[in-house]
Design a protein around this motif. Structure first.
Motif, mmCIF file in Angstrom:
data_model
loop_
_atom_site.group_PDB
_atom_site.id
_atom_site.type_symbol
_atom_site.label_atom_id
_atom_site.label_comp_id
_atom_site.label_asym_id
_atom_site.label_seq_id
_atom_site.Cartn_x
_atom_site.Cartn_y
_atom_site.Cartn_z
ATOM 1 N N TRP A 109 -1.855 5.037 -2.180
ATOM 2 C CA TRP A 109 -2.878 4.166 -2.755
ATOM 3 C C TRP A 109 -4.212 4.914 -2.827
ATOM 4 O O TRP A 109 -4.584 5.627 -1.907
ATOM 5 N N VAL A 114 1.893 -6.383 -7.128
ATOM 6 C CA VAL A 114 2.883 -5.390 -6.695
ATOM 7 C C VAL A 114 4.216 -5.705 -7.358
ATOM 8 O O VAL A 114 4.503 -6.861 -7.691
ATOM 9 N N ARG A 135 5.783 -2.241 -1.039
ATOM 10 C CA ARG A 135 4.486 -2.637 -1.599
ATOM 11 C C ARG A 135 4.204 -4.120 -1.369
ATOM 12 O O ARG A 135 3.036 -4.520 -1.254
#
Length: 328
Positions: free
Chosen positions: A183, A307, A314
């Motif tokens: 991320w 997600v 996720r």
């Protein structure tokens, strides 16, 4: 969700693989008669009703003679005609950031059916509340909008306020922890939530044309976001019918419930937005929006997470981020 390239609403300009030159272009939010400045890399927050205006912050240029003015006017008309032909009111389709290819196909129709009040775009550059039922706004007439497209408020997600430099991601009166792993901080992608203000976020590449995102920001009452439940429903509706999901096949609400954080009341909605996009393997996203009344007059704060459906890792990140949500 597909990668979008939008500062305040999600429409982009390109000529094939060539990025559009800097200049005033029709505002991606679709408001008639308004132009937003593209500096060659990203959209400026500045807007104008005059496409021949100087760039934001530039000193006005000396007036030219009639011959020069006529040539410039003709050139502007030709450029504008090309731009109007190329511009499509939808969000980008590739992984590119606000610096890259801003010219996706238009959104497809949605099966969304919701009778709750929805913030609508102001018909003038001046921000005003949504028109009353007695007022007729052609820009808010479903008969002149593309099928399935919802007229949402026109905020300014890149209008950032001052926040602590503590490594967390701040927006409105909320903050989230920066997720680990792959991320990355990505306020540009989060700015695609064009109906909000002070938006910051993080994204994670899922596949070539699909990204996960977590974001926080603010919603203004003057844009039609009145209370947490109504605002959460409107935020989900605007997102589900936006260019983030150009190949939508359906929206399913998984939960809709009260949400309380640090004594502040709010509302949380989790949905599945499914797509049938030939470019990607993703079936769609699990989307959660949370809107809180953080005690600020005239505004609410929100969290939004996107997600992939069936992506356990996720989805865990989404749940852990919500668990770590803070009121600043």
């Amino acid at each position: 969700m597909p990668r979008i390239t939008r500062l305040a609403g999600r429409s982009w300009l390109s000529r094939g693989a060539h990025v559009a030159d800097s200049g005033w272009y029709p505002d991606p939010s679709g408001i008639p008669g308004r132009y937003r400045y593209w500096d060659g890399q990203q959209w400026s927050p500045a807007t104008s009703a005059d496409p021949s205006a100087p760039p934001p912050g530039a000193n006005p240029q000396p007036r030219r003679g009639r011959g020069g003015a006529l040539i410039a006017a003709l050139a502007a008309v030709l450029v504008l005609a090309v731009i109007v032909t190329l511009a499509v009111r939808s969000f980008g389709t590739g992984r590119d950031s606000v610096r890259d290819d801003p010219h996706p196909p238009p959104p497809t129709a949605s099966g969304w059916d919701d009778s709750s009040p929805l913030p609508t775009a102001s018909p003038t550059p001046t921000r005003t509340p949504s028109p009353s039922p007695s007022e007729h706004d052609p820009g808010d007439d479903a008969s002149v909008r593309p099928p399935g497209q919802v007229a949402c408020a026109d905020g300014n997600p890149s209008a950032h306020e001052l926040h602590p430099g503590d490594g967390r991601i701040h927006g409105g009166r909320l903050s989230i922890a920066q997720p680990g792993g792959s991320w990355v901080r990505d306020d540009g992608y989060a700015a695609g939530l064009s109906y909000a203000w002070d938006v910051s976020g993080a994204s994670d590449t899922v596949e070539t044309y699909w990204w996960a995102m977590l974001a926080v920001g603010a919603l203004h009452a003057t844009d039609g976001f009145k209370h947490p439940k109504q605002a959460a429903e409107a935020l989900m509706q605007c997102t589900a019918t936006s260019g983030y999901y150009q190949h939508r096949t359906g929206v399913k609400t998984l939960s809709s419930k009260r949400f309380t954080l640090a004594g502040h009341s709010g509302w949380a909605i989790r949905s599945e937005i499914r797509v049938d996009d030939p470019r990607v393997h993703a079936e769609g996203d699990v989307v959660e929006v949370i809107v809180l009344d953080t005690g600020d007059a005239g505004r609410l704060s929100f969290f939004a997470g996107f997600v992939p459906i069936g992506d356990a890792a996720r989805i865990d990140t989404l749940d852990n981020t919500i668990a770590g949500l803070r009121v600043d």
